[in-house]
Design a protein around this motif. Sequence first.
Motif, PDB file in Angstrom:
ATOM      1  N   PRO A 290      37.343  31.261  36.815  1.00  0.00           N
ATOM      2  CA  PRO A 290      38.635  31.033  36.138  1.00  0.00           C
ATOM      3  C   PRO A 290      39.015  32.180  35.219  1.00  0.00           C
ATOM      4  O   PRO A 290      38.155  32.859  34.646  1.00  0.00           O
ATOM      5  CB  PRO A 290      38.372  29.751  35.331  1.00  0.00           C
ATOM      6  N   GLU A 291      40.312  32.391  35.075  1.00  0.00           N
ATOM      7  CA  GLU A 291      40.845  33.375  34.129  1.00  0.00           C
ATOM      8  C   GLU A 291      41.708  32.701  33.069  1.00  0.00           C
ATOM      9  O   GLU A 291      42.336  33.390  32.257  1.00  0.00           O
ATOM     10  CB  GLU A 291      41.656  34.448  34.857  1.00  0.00           C
ATOM     11  N   THR A 292      41.753  31.380  33.085  1.00  0.00           N
ATOM     12  CA  THR A 292      42.477  30.617  32.080  1.00  0.00           C
ATOM     13  C   THR A 292      41.553  29.534  31.536  1.00  0.00           C
ATOM     14  O   THR A 292      40.527  29.198  32.152  1.00  0.00           O
ATOM     15  CB  THR A 292      43.738  29.964  32.673  1.00  0.00           C
ATOM     16  N   GLU A 293      41.916  28.971  30.395  1.00  0.00           N
ATOM     17  CA  GLU A 293      41.031  28.008  29.743  1.00  0.00           C
ATOM     18  C   GLU A 293      40.909  26.720  30.546  1.00  0.00           C
ATOM     19  O   GLU A 293      39.841  26.102  30.568  1.00  0.00           O
ATOM     20  CB  GLU A 293      41.541  27.699  28.335  1.00  0.00           C
TER      21      GLU A 293
ATOM     22  N   ARG B  47      32.734  38.165  33.081  1.00  0.00           N
ATOM     23  CA  ARG B  47      33.246  39.523  33.223  1.00  0.00           C
ATOM     24  C   ARG B  47      34.413  39.702  32.260  1.00  0.00           C
ATOM     25  O   ARG B  47      35.214  38.784  32.057  1.00  0.00           O
ATOM     26  CB  ARG B  47      33.707  39.766  34.662  1.00  0.00           C
ATOM     27  N   ALA B  48      34.518  40.893  31.678  1.00  0.00           N
ATOM     28  CA  ALA B  48      35.626  41.215  30.787  1.00  0.00           C
ATOM     29  C   ALA B  48      36.218  42.547  31.208  1.00  0.00           C
ATOM     30  O   ALA B  48      35.501  43.551  31.328  1.00  0.00           O
ATOM     31  CB  ALA B  48      35.153  41.264  29.337  1.00  0.00           C
ATOM     32  N   LEU B  49      37.513  42.563  31.450  1.00  0.00           N
ATOM     33  CA  LEU B  49      38.223  43.773  31.848  1.00  0.00           C
ATOM     34  C   LEU B  49      39.233  44.131  30.776  1.00  0.00           C
ATOM     35  O   LEU B  49      39.951  43.263  30.278  1.00  0.00           O
ATOM     36  CB  LEU B  49      38.968  43.561  33.174  1.00  0.00           C
ATOM     37  N   LEU B  50      39.302  45.400  30.432  1.00  0.00           N
ATOM     38  CA  LEU B  50      40.381  45.902  29.587  1.00  0.00           C
ATOM     39  C   LEU B  50      41.498  46.334  30.522  1.00  0.00           C
ATOM     40  O   LEU B  50      41.334  47.277  31.305  1.00  0.00           O
ATOM     41  CB  LEU B  50      39.905  47.082  28.732  1.00  0.00           C
ATOM     42  N   ARG B  51      42.621  45.634  30.457  1.00  0.00           N
ATOM     43  CA  ARG B  51      43.749  45.878  31.362  1.00  0.00           C
ATOM     44  C   ARG B  51      44.833  46.651  30.605  1.00  0.00           C
ATOM     45  O   ARG B  51      45.405  46.141  29.641  1.00  0.00           O
ATOM     46  CB  ARG B  51      44.275  44.571  31.918  1.00  0.00           C
TER      47      ARG B  51
ATOM     48  N   ALA C 249      47.889  46.224  26.148  1.00  0.00           N
ATOM     49  CA  ALA C 249      46.460  46.255  26.467  1.00  0.00           C
ATOM     50  C   ALA C 249      45.919  44.850  26.256  1.00  0.00           C
ATOM     51  O   ALA C 249      46.193  44.217  25.233  1.00  0.00           O
ATOM     52  CB  ALA C 249      45.726  47.255  25.594  1.00  0.00           C
ATOM     53  N   THR C 250      45.184  44.364  27.225  1.00  0.00           N
ATOM     54  CA  THR C 250      44.707  42.983  27.212  1.00  0.00           C
ATOM     55  C   THR C 250      43.277  42.932  27.714  1.00  0.00           C
ATOM     56  O   THR C 250      42.937  43.616  28.688  1.00  0.00           O
ATOM     57  CB  THR C 250      45.586  42.092  28.130  1.00  0.00           C
ATOM     58  N   ILE C 251      42.456  42.137  27.056  1.00  0.00           N
ATOM     59  CA  ILE C 251      41.126  41.844  27.598  1.00  0.00           C
ATOM     60  C   ILE C 251      41.262  40.618  28.498  1.00  0.00           C
ATOM     61  O   ILE C 251      41.666  39.539  28.050  1.00  0.00           O
ATOM     62  CB  ILE C 251      40.104  41.584  26.481  1.00  0.00           C
ATOM     63  N   VAL C 252      40.966  40.816  29.763  1.00  0.00           N
ATOM     64  CA  VAL C 252      40.985  39.715  30.739  1.00  0.00           C
ATOM     65  C   VAL C 252      39.575  39.172  30.823  1.00  0.00           C
ATOM     66  O   VAL C 252      38.652  39.867  31.273  1.00  0.00           O
ATOM     67  CB  VAL C 252      41.470  40.213  32.109  1.00  0.00           C
TER      68      VAL C 252
END
Length: 762
Positions: free
Chosen positions: A578-581, A670-674, A748-751
């Motif tokens: 998941p990428e949402t809560e 996993r954490a991505l800086l977008r 800039a967002t941390i996904v």
Amino acid sequence: MNAHELRVHQPEPPLRGHLPFGEPEGAPDRIEVTSRWFERGGRPWMPITGEIHYSRIPRERWSEVLGHARAGGLDSVATYVFWTVHEPEPGRFDWSGNRDLRAFIELAGAHGLDVIVRMGPWGHGEYRYGGFPDWLIERGDVRTRTNDPAYLDLVRPLYAQIIAQLEGLTHAEGGPIIGAQVDNELYDQPDHLAKLREIAEELGLRVPFWTATGWGGAQVPETLLPLYSAYSEGFWEDSTVEWPAFAPFHFRYSEVRDDLTVGADLREALDGISTDSTEPLKHDDRTPFATCELGGGMHVAYHRRPLVSPEDVANLALAKIGSGSAWQGYYMYAGGTQRTGPHGTEQESHATGYPNDVPALTYDFHAPIGEHGQIRPHHHYLRRQHLWLQADGRRIATMASIVGGGSDDPEELRWAVRSDGRSGYLFATTYQPPKRPVAAQPGVQFTVHFEDAEITVPTVPVNLPEGVSVAWPLRYALTDDLELRSATAQLLTRLDDLVVLAATEGVPVELVLGDGTIVDLPVPPGPDCFIDLHGVRLLILDDASANRLYKLPFAGRDRLVLADAPVYVENGDLVVHPETERTAIAMLPAPGPLEAEGAELEHTAGGDWSTWVLTTPSTGPVPVTVPDIGPATAPEPRLGGPMDRLSAPTDYSGAANVHIDIPDFGGPDRALLRIDWTGDTGRAHIGDAFVSDHFWHGRVWDIDLSAHREAVAEHGVRLELLPWRRATGVWVDPSVRDVPDGIEIRSATIVRVGKVRIKEDQ
């Protein structure tokens, strides 16, 4: 009225026993190759293969990527064995870490995937020297990619090492390896290609398929099966080309397999072979129409940066099925990261004699599965096609394609029928990339004359909107006694007595039974649109729901899964990213009680679907503050390589240095800086480590922070950014071209991506 007619006949039986492929009679799960299709276990079979490079993906991510590939409907993967990865010094071989070919193949088999090993010795794949080791290039006394005895003396120990890794894993031994490719994109050395197979067999390798790339008018010996390609764009074209001449052809229907332009620049630059024609060639119909490089996305070069969309990928793939493809093979299916060796990063470049400078690290390719495991929309779009091929591929494989109409005229309807003479599928498309769209088609109606019947679909003409492709079933057997004569919805899958179809947005759904009865939909298409017929049940999904649909083995049986996040099965568990809560997962039929690792699990009662809601507080986006960007100066443009194309900048002394502090992002998988930005090129550093690069082309830049948690907390991320300067002449897509010179970071967002395991409650 926009009426069209076509007469179809039963195809001629295929030739058998005329090709040096397949397995002997009596072999378990015997694989056979006819002139028109492939067979397995005595039944027609339509392979679905995706390219995944084990040596470009962290070993700890292999299982996730293979799991997504299997959940995406693939039944096999292909992978390059890059020579320099395994023999960096003469005689010193290395199969450790993410070089462990054997472990990768075993893991693919555990996920239910077969494997095609692309053995080289030369592979290309945008690798330094095509994967040749530097020591081989530096020798100077070896005529590579020929039958020069000195070259073959080096190839034999390489092949022996590879084959030792494959021992016990071939199909005949009960393993997943079903094929091997020798060399790649070799056009004028058929004797050498044949010799490579001979060497591999002398060393003990026995596989059903021996393949070679057949595009570009390649001279492929009879001992190798030619495989073809189709791309909607090409980074290898010049920056003056607005859209490659070859591309429109691949969105129409045609039995022509070849394409002269894929890799044409490399052929001209390295081999001195050029062609003035971009028209595809008709190839020998003694072999099936098989592909290994349908563009799953597209890489970028410095001088040319295509923006291939998920819709481009899906519509091109469907056009190939309508054209008669018997094997769907994608390049790439999962992206990766270029390796770093003793000479630095190992991408192809002007410095190594190539016509193109590509990024130093990223090999994302905008594939269905991205460089860092991102799941793209075309993973879902292609899965719809793959579910259909799994459900009816045995029949589709034997069906011949007959083109009903469609030329390069954007006003002319493009359509075809793929049929066995009694039933089939009607294909029609109004899709072409937005840079050159084709027209919508009002009042469309088709009449297909079979040998024993005439089918008109739809019964009332419909408008086919711009930008869609359809494959409508004709005379599809719902049961032994009940036929779906026609439908303006696409078959997705079957599960027991449930048949699932998907509506096309903007096209009314019409279902006509064998006796002419038109079936009314009780509610609009969607997860609750069930229709009960005698002995069978239909489910008509809307477009959005069809993109969420999986068919997966879970809790003891196959189930339909509607998921708000990417899912796959691993060791019997349903794995969700998941990428949402909050994430909803629905299943049909419902399993027993479930438990979850990594999330709170709430079951909600429903109708036919049983739904669970996952709560994962550590997932979801986190905005990041970006400081003001200081002044930046672009270096003067340079030309390089054998075709004098723009070279990637190496001078970052005038770059804007942007330091981004990264807040504590918790414990997601996993954490991505977008980074949503515009500019020319960028490099990312964490401390002293160079971790990512990006040639801006209109999409966001994802930087994986997962392996650098401690360093990120201490150092943050430092970006070196060079400004966009339109006058440089870099080609980007028209849809993103109108940006001002300079640099802009829009956000800039941390996904934060979670990982949840759902299993039966014991």
